[in-house]
Design a protein around this motif. Structure first.
Motif, PDB file in Angstrom:
ATOM      1  N   THR A  93       0.782  -1.148  -0.079  1.00 49.15           N
ATOM      2  CA  THR A  93       0.134   0.000  -0.204  1.00 49.15           C
ATOM      3  C   THR A  93       0.742   1.196  -0.112  1.00 49.15           C
ATOM      4  N   GLY A  94       0.441   2.273  -0.456  1.00 51.34           N
ATOM      5  CA  GLY A  94       1.122   3.661  -0.478  1.00 51.34           C
ATOM      6  C   GLY A  94       0.331   4.786  -1.285  1.00 51.34           C
ATOM      7  N   GLU A  95       0.882   5.660  -1.568  1.00 55.13           N
ATOM      8  CA  GLU A  95       0.063   6.757  -1.971  1.00 55.13           C
ATOM      9  C   GLU A  95       1.087   7.876  -2.779  1.00 55.13           C
ATOM     10  N   ILE A  96       0.572   8.170  -4.013  1.00 49.27           N
ATOM     11  CA  ILE A  96       1.335   9.135  -4.884  1.00 49.27           C
ATOM     12  C   ILE A  96       0.624  10.565  -4.927  1.00 49.27           C
ATOM     13  N   ARG A  97       1.231  11.611  -5.115  1.00 47.11           N
ATOM     14  CA  ARG A  97       0.445  12.861  -5.443  1.00 47.11           C
ATOM     15  C   ARG A  97       0.649  13.268  -6.865  1.00 47.11           C
ATOM     16  N   ARG A  98      -0.576  13.589  -7.615  1.00 51.48           N
ATOM     17  CA  ARG A  98      -0.649  13.778  -8.931  1.00 51.48           C
ATOM     18  C   ARG A  98       0.493  15.027  -9.109  1.00 51.48           C
ATOM     19  N   SER A  99       0.356  15.865  -8.388  1.00 51.59           N
ATOM     20  CA  SER A  99       1.167  17.278  -8.733  1.00 51.59           C
ATOM     21  C   SER A  99       2.561  16.890  -8.603  1.00 51.59           C
ATOM     22  N   ASP A 100       3.034  15.765  -7.956  1.00 50.75           N
ATOM     23  CA  ASP A 100       4.386  15.532  -8.071  1.00 50.75           C
ATOM     24  C   ASP A 100       4.873  15.094  -9.613  1.00 50.75           C
ATOM     25  N   PHE A 101       3.749  14.710 -10.301  1.00 48.89           N
ATOM     26  CA  PHE A 101       4.154  14.322 -11.967  1.00 48.89           C
ATOM     27  C   PHE A 101       3.617  15.445 -12.841  1.00 48.89           C
ATOM     28  N   GLY A 102       3.355  16.563 -12.146  1.00 44.11           N
ATOM     29  CA  GLY A 102       3.010  17.805 -13.147  1.00 44.11           C
ATOM     30  C   GLY A 102       1.713  17.530 -13.523  1.00 44.11           C
ATOM     31  N   LEU A 103       0.753  16.728 -12.749  1.00 35.55           N
ATOM     32  CA  LEU A 103      -0.805  16.404 -13.284  1.00 35.55           C
ATOM     33  C   LEU A 103      -1.641  17.409 -12.518  1.00 35.55           C
ATOM     34  N   ASP A 104      -1.936  18.496 -13.284  1.00 34.29           N
ATOM     35  CA  ASP A 104      -2.701  19.537 -12.409  1.00 34.29           C
ATOM     36  C   ASP A 104      -4.241  19.702 -13.144  1.00 34.29           C
ATOM     37  N   PHE A 105      -4.154  18.955 -14.096  1.00 30.32           N
ATOM     38  CA  PHE A 105      -5.551  19.280 -14.697  1.00 30.32           C
ATOM     39  C   PHE A 105      -6.808  18.553 -14.011  1.00 30.32           C
ATOM     40  N   GLY A 106      -7.867  19.008 -13.860  1.00 37.58           N
ATOM     41  CA  GLY A 106      -9.102  18.537 -13.230  1.00 37.58           C
ATOM     42  C   GLY A 106      -8.968  19.186 -11.477  1.00 37.58           C
ATOM     43  N   ALA A 107      -8.128  20.023 -11.295  1.00 38.67           N
ATOM     44  CA  ALA A 107      -8.030  20.563 -10.027  1.00 38.67           C
ATOM     45  C   ALA A 107      -9.376  20.928  -9.467  1.00 38.67           C
ATOM     46  N   GLY A 108      -9.676  20.593  -8.295  1.00 44.90           N
ATOM     47  CA  GLY A 108     -11.036  20.899  -7.843  1.00 44.90           C
ATOM     48  C   GLY A 108     -11.984  19.600  -7.898  1.00 44.90           C
TER      49      GLY A 108
END
Length: 63
Positions: A26-41
């Motif tokens: 198990t674990g987690e990643i942050r989309r922002s760490d990969f430059g994925l900022d579309f769909g914010a909100g």
């Protein structure tokens, strides 16, 4: 990123007696760490990962 891994054990499975080893990770990643900022909100930044894995020992490798 690191995953927390838990060993579930080894079992011999009939009818061929093959050995299976189980793991959970198990674990987690942050989309922002990969430059994925579309769909914010609309989409959260944190993506949770859960893996249930089973590995089968190759034939002739037992011992």
């Amino acid at each position: 990123m690191a995953l927390a891994v838990e060993f579930s054990g080894v079992v011999d499975v009939p009818p061929d007696g093959s050995r299976h080893g189980g793991f959970e990770a198990t674990g987690e990643i942050r989309r922002s760490d990969f430059g994925l900022d579309f769909g914010a909100g609309l989409l959260g930044d944190v993506v949770k990962i859960q893996l249930d894995m089973q590995f089968i020992e190759p034939q002739g490798q037992g011992g």
